[in-house]
Motif scaffolding. Sequence first.
Motif, PDB file in Angstrom:
ATOM      1  N   ILE A  64       0.839  -1.206   0.000  1.00 24.52           N
ATOM      2  CA  ILE A  64       0.000   0.000   0.000  1.00 24.52           C
ATOM      3  C   ILE A  64       0.873   1.254   0.000  1.00 24.52           C
ATOM      4  CG2 ILE A  64      -1.672   1.336   1.347  1.00 24.52           C
ATOM      5  CD1 ILE A  64      -2.811  -1.378   2.304  1.00 24.52           C
ATOM      6  N   ALA A  65       1.915   1.259   0.847  1.00 26.89           N
ATOM      7  CA  ALA A  65       2.810   2.416   0.915  1.00 26.89           C
ATOM      8  C   ALA A  65       3.518   2.648  -0.413  1.00 26.89           C
ATOM      9  CB  ALA A  65       3.830   2.220   2.037  1.00 26.89           C
ATOM     10  N   GLU A  66       3.812   1.568  -1.142  1.00 33.39           N
ATOM     11  CA  GLU A  66       4.489   1.684  -2.429  1.00 33.39           C
ATOM     12  C   GLU A  66       3.565   2.213  -3.520  1.00 33.39           C
ATOM     13  OE1 GLU A  66       7.498   1.245  -3.442  1.00 33.39           O
ATOM     14  OE2 GLU A  66       8.526   0.263  -1.789  1.00 33.39           O
ATOM     15  N   GLY A  67       2.260   2.176  -3.255  1.00 29.30           N
ATOM     16  CA  GLY A  67       1.309   2.643  -4.262  1.00 29.30           C
ATOM     17  C   GLY A  67       0.827   1.571  -5.204  1.00 29.30           C
ATOM     18  N   PHE A  68       1.089   0.295  -4.873  1.00 23.70           N
ATOM     19  CA  PHE A  68       0.643  -0.804  -5.730  1.00 23.70           C
ATOM     20  C   PHE A  68      -0.849  -1.078  -5.570  1.00 23.70           C
ATOM     21  CE2 PHE A  68       5.095  -2.780  -4.967  1.00 23.70           C
ATOM     22  CZ  PHE A  68       5.652  -1.860  -5.833  1.00 23.70           C
ATOM     23  N   VAL A  69      -1.437  -0.578  -4.489  1.00 23.92           N
ATOM     24  CA  VAL A  69      -2.805  -0.945  -4.131  1.00 23.92           C
ATOM     25  C   VAL A  69      -3.586   0.311  -3.769  1.00 23.92           C
ATOM     26  CG1 VAL A  69      -4.252  -2.335  -2.617  1.00 23.92           C
ATOM     27  CG2 VAL A  69      -1.935  -3.109  -3.156  1.00 23.92           C
ATOM     28  N   ASN A  70      -4.791   0.399  -4.269  1.00 21.25           N
ATOM     29  CA  ASN A  70      -5.710   1.453  -3.863  1.00 21.25           C
ATOM     30  C   ASN A  70      -7.038   0.828  -3.472  1.00 21.25           C
ATOM     31  OD1 ASN A  70      -4.102   3.872  -4.458  1.00 21.25           O
ATOM     32  ND2 ASN A  70      -4.280   3.228  -6.591  1.00 21.25           N
ATOM     33  N   GLY A  71      -7.809   1.554  -2.668  1.00 18.78           N
ATOM     34  CA  GLY A  71      -9.149   1.074  -2.345  1.00 18.78           C
ATOM     35  C   GLY A  71     -10.002   1.086  -3.603  1.00 18.78           C
ATOM     36  N   GLU A  72     -10.882   0.110  -3.726  1.00 16.80           N
ATOM     37  CA  GLU A  72     -11.742   0.044  -4.915  1.00 16.80           C
ATOM     38  C   GLU A  72     -13.016  -0.706  -4.586  1.00 16.80           C
ATOM     39  OE1 GLU A  72      -9.919  -3.859  -7.144  1.00 16.80           O
ATOM     40  OE2 GLU A  72      -8.808  -1.981  -7.406  1.00 16.80           O
ATOM     41  N   GLY A  73     -14.089  -0.305  -5.230  1.00 15.08           N
ATOM     42  CA  GLY A  73     -15.363  -0.988  -5.047  1.00 15.08           C
ATOM     43  C   GLY A  73     -15.850  -0.994  -3.613  1.00 15.08           C
ATOM     44  N   GLY A  74     -15.558   0.085  -2.869  1.00 11.43           N
ATOM     45  CA  GLY A  74     -15.987   0.144  -1.480  1.00 11.43           C
ATOM     46  C   GLY A  74     -15.087  -0.600  -0.527  1.00 11.43           C
ATOM     47  N   ARG A  75     -14.021  -1.232  -1.037  1.00  7.18           N
ATOM     48  CA  ARG A  75     -13.085  -1.966  -0.180  1.00  7.18           C
ATOM     49  C   ARG A  75     -11.917  -1.073   0.198  1.00  7.18           C
ATOM     50  NH1 ARG A  75     -11.388  -7.422  -3.007  1.00  7.18           N
ATOM     51  NH2 ARG A  75     -10.988  -5.979  -4.754  1.00  7.18           N
ATOM     52  N   THR A  76     -11.367  -1.311   1.387  1.00  5.91           N
ATOM     53  CA  THR A  76     -10.186  -0.568   1.814  1.00  5.91           C
ATOM     54  C   THR A  76      -8.967  -1.084   1.052  1.00  5.91           C
ATOM     55  OG1 THR A  76      -9.608  -2.122   3.580  1.00  5.91           O
ATOM     56  CG2 THR A  76     -11.172  -0.355   4.132  1.00  5.91           C
ATOM     57  N   PRO A  77      -7.882  -0.280   1.003  1.00  4.80           N
ATOM     58  CA  PRO A  77      -6.649  -0.779   0.367  1.00  4.80           C
ATOM     59  C   PRO A  77      -6.165  -2.078   1.001  1.00  4.80           C
ATOM     60  CG  PRO A  77      -6.498   1.595   0.718  1.00  4.80           C
ATOM     61  CD  PRO A  77      -7.754   1.141   1.408  1.00  4.80           C
ATOM     62  N   GLU A  78      -6.332  -2.211   2.322  1.00  7.44           N
ATOM     63  CA  GLU A  78      -5.903  -3.444   2.990  1.00  7.44           C
ATOM     64  C   GLU A  78      -6.683  -4.652   2.490  1.00  7.44           C
ATOM     65  OE1 GLU A  78      -4.607  -0.072   5.461  1.00  7.44           O
ATOM     66  OE2 GLU A  78      -6.493  -0.584   4.481  1.00  7.44           O
ATOM     67  N   GLU A  79      -7.967  -4.483   2.275  1.00  7.44           N
ATOM     68  CA  GLU A  79      -8.788  -5.590   1.779  1.00  7.44           C
ATOM     69  C   GLU A  79      -8.423  -5.938   0.340  1.00  7.44           C
ATOM     70  OE1 GLU A  79     -12.888  -4.968   4.377  1.00  7.44           O
ATOM     71  OE2 GLU A  79     -12.543  -3.736   2.605  1.00  7.44           O
ATOM     72  N   VAL A  80      -8.142  -4.920  -0.469  1.00  8.99           N
ATOM     73  CA  VAL A  80      -7.734  -5.172  -1.851  1.00  8.99           C
ATOM     74  C   VAL A  80      -6.387  -5.891  -1.876  1.00  8.99           C
ATOM     75  CG1 VAL A  80      -7.109  -4.108  -4.051  1.00  8.99           C
ATOM     76  CG2 VAL A  80      -9.037  -3.207  -2.739  1.00  8.99           C
TER      77      VAL A  80
END
Length: 950
Positions: free
Chosen positions: A443-459
């Motif tokens: 997440i810190a690297e920017g590989f993951v963003n929140g999407e579809g109502g999900r948090t970045p951690e869930e994605v």
Amino acid sequence: MPHSSVSFLVDKITLLLQEEVNLQRGVRDDVQYIKGELERHQAILMVADSSEDKDPELKVWVKNVRDIAHEMEDAIDEYDLGLVDHEQGNDICYFEEICFHLKTLKARHNIASDIKRIKSKVQVISERHPNISKESSSSSQRLSSRLDCQGDALLLEEADLVGIEQPKKEFCDLLFKDGTNRVVISIYGMGGLGKTTLAKQVYDDPNVKKYFKIHAWVNLSQSSKIEELLKDLVQQLHILIGKPVPKAIGMMKSDELKQLIKNLLLRSRYLIVLDDVWNVTLWNAVKLALPNNNLGSRVILTTRKINIASSYSGAELSREFHLKFLPTQDAWSLFCRKTFQGEPCPSHLEEECRKILKLCGGLPLAIVAISGVLAIKERSNIEEWNMVCKSFGSQIESNEDTRRVVSLSFNELPYYLKSCLLYLSIFPEFHAIEHMRLIRLWIAEGFVNGEGGRTPEEVADSYLKELLNKSLLQVVEKTSDGRMKTCRMHGLLREIVNIKSRDQNFATIAREQEQDIEWTEQVRRLSIINSCKTVLKQNKTIFKLRSLLMFALSDSLSHFSIHELCSSTGVNLLKVLDLQDAPLEAFPAEIVDLYLLKYLSLKNTKVKSIPCSIKKLQNLETLDLKHTYVTELPAEIVELKRLRHLLVYRYEIESYARFHAKHGFKVAAPIGNMQSLQKLCYIEVDQGSGALMAELGKLTQLRRLGIQKLRKEDGVALCSSIEKMINLRSLSISAIEEDEVLDIHDITKPPPYLQRLYLSGCLEKFPQWIKSCKNLVRVFLKWSRLKEDPLVFLQGLPNLRHLELLQVYVGETLHFNAKGFPRLKVLGLDDLQGLKCMIIDEGAMQGLKKLIIQQCGSLKHVPVGIEYLTKLKTIDFFDMPDELLTALRPNIGREFWRVQNVPTVYTTYWRDGGWDVYSLETFGERATDSDDHSNAMRLRTLELPILWKV
């Protein structure tokens, strides 16, 4: 991977354009142009991800795009950095706005110059972009995949099938059971394990051929078309039954082909093998052609993806067969057979050979490949064999069959997973990577963003599961409730990923033992392993660091300086700083100047305090201070509005049963201001706790909350706050003292998704709200001292997998009712001094695998009904009465029959500062001198049987 970099950059450019900041005239148009061109190139990059290795011109173009993406990212980050000291508030007057623009003039001038230069480069690569068709890409993938299947099986057949006997026997047993039902059996595992070979050995077995007179084998690929597959199957079946293939087959549609196959199979017991299934859609299309004719027919699938193996639902029965890596002895036999043509390994080479074999990780394909390299080496030259060990990656890379098999798994990944997988190359070899650490880093690297109502951690968690499902990651350790705790890449895959990482300038690895590190022109991610000396020695590399991680450092960091390590200007844009396990004793003051930092870990260091200036890190999302000596955070911590994970605690493992074995932190500030927090562990609430309870109620995004030192009078206020935490998954509450009452009964609406609950302290009565938490998978209760049987309230929880009870019940009898605890896997009972009788009804805890009973001094009889626990694998008795253990003695104990089908039963005593562990078979042979134990194992460890870790 280039597509991932560009996609990430496009998102950053979009945010830049949305900001209400006056860029210099024309710059906004140039930025919009760059964004448009990069978006246009994304389609090419998606195809290029799997084709660039075969096309040198395309590879150069992709590199240029990647370099431009990095330049643009640098320009935006430098611009953001230039605005840090001049940020405006929400309400500003006209004069303040003018001052702001004057102060930021330099930053806006710099980005204008950077954007103009980058635009000209974008224009050049736009004019020279290559022509690449998806058809050519899919064609090469189809060929590569087909070669993968054939090469995989061929190599393993050449290896004389070492280690296949037992899997074949187990698979045949699976093949012949389940009676007349049609059964779909999936063999899954990573490329190179021998899935195809195992299926072929079973398929060709005379007994199998005799039993299934109608049988067919169909090779698949990533790009297989349903019509081609069905036609192949029709032809095979007609040849088998001696009938001519219909001439009209070439003109038939898929529905007609399915009906033709169905008619051919309807009255026969058949065996169909679909080799190398890559997607569920294929199976859904073909399964209608394979009738469930109640004759005992079977369908075998081989696949790399566990989600495909477990996706078959409906009327058919399904079975999964996980093909695993070769055991050590079989791997050694295969290695020697291929390397030394069946002769024993020469003694002077054994050490080097064992090292090389370890790198293969039990993967047959890797063993065969490296053995082919070694077989032609001079056996008298140990140095030459040592060089093979050191250059394992290049040796594997030069082996075309092996590289093709493993690379295919990487190339077929969607672009968003490639960066995630490449990131694992940063970690040392054989390093067990913590699940949540990896997620936070991604997440810190920017590989993951929140999407579809999900948090970045869930994605990010879903990305991790995808990699596991594709057999690209191995689970090293799981929690007792089935969650992945640590993982790693297989050694061979790691070498392929390392090569791709170096080629793409993704990360630089600096190891102490490697003197000839290939430093790239620019280093963006740096992993330092063992020592900083290799970094300090070089002075030609330009550091543009986004990430700095250190592992197993032996250097003294008493005067540690990041700027000295990587030049004064090379770390200004740092976003990830992971100093876990580093020999640090003080917080490095220069960290607070890293304004763009998102991730900071000082875990397992000796840092004792955090400065007030931590507030300057306004982009910080993770602050990991676990197992440090920090016990108090400055009030300024609450100014970190983007902080999502605040982890500050340490355990005294050697005193697991001591009430104050866990230490949290204090903070004198309105913590409710930190409304982005998802994890807060562990906050001590004994000071100013009334107001603090109300503050906690503002943290509605919390997923995990750890509370220490709760007073009885604050329980009601805490309950009110917990009701507002609708996203809470994990809750840990400890009273201020062992005999302090936990007043946590006033929760009428518990968090709906609560999965893990840990309570330490006296309970006057059992909290009724717990039994309504249907998603609970873990419940740990300590020092509750209840007079009522807690099982009455817990045994109806449908998803509970792990239950631990320490000094929870003062009664004499625990009764496990029939159908109670339907999914429980682990049960621990500790220090229930009043317990005299334990009754287990038939049907209770039917899935229990591990039972731990310790320090229950009044329990002198074997639990009644323990024989009903047919899935029990292990029973551990710790410091239990001799009467109970005597009754369990093999052959002579009157109640041995109750546990005789349990594979492992241990009896353990604490003596001389350590645990003495005896298997049931050696009970009664306890020696006074530990050196006298011939058949017993002596175990001394700080990892005690029941760990109250959250």
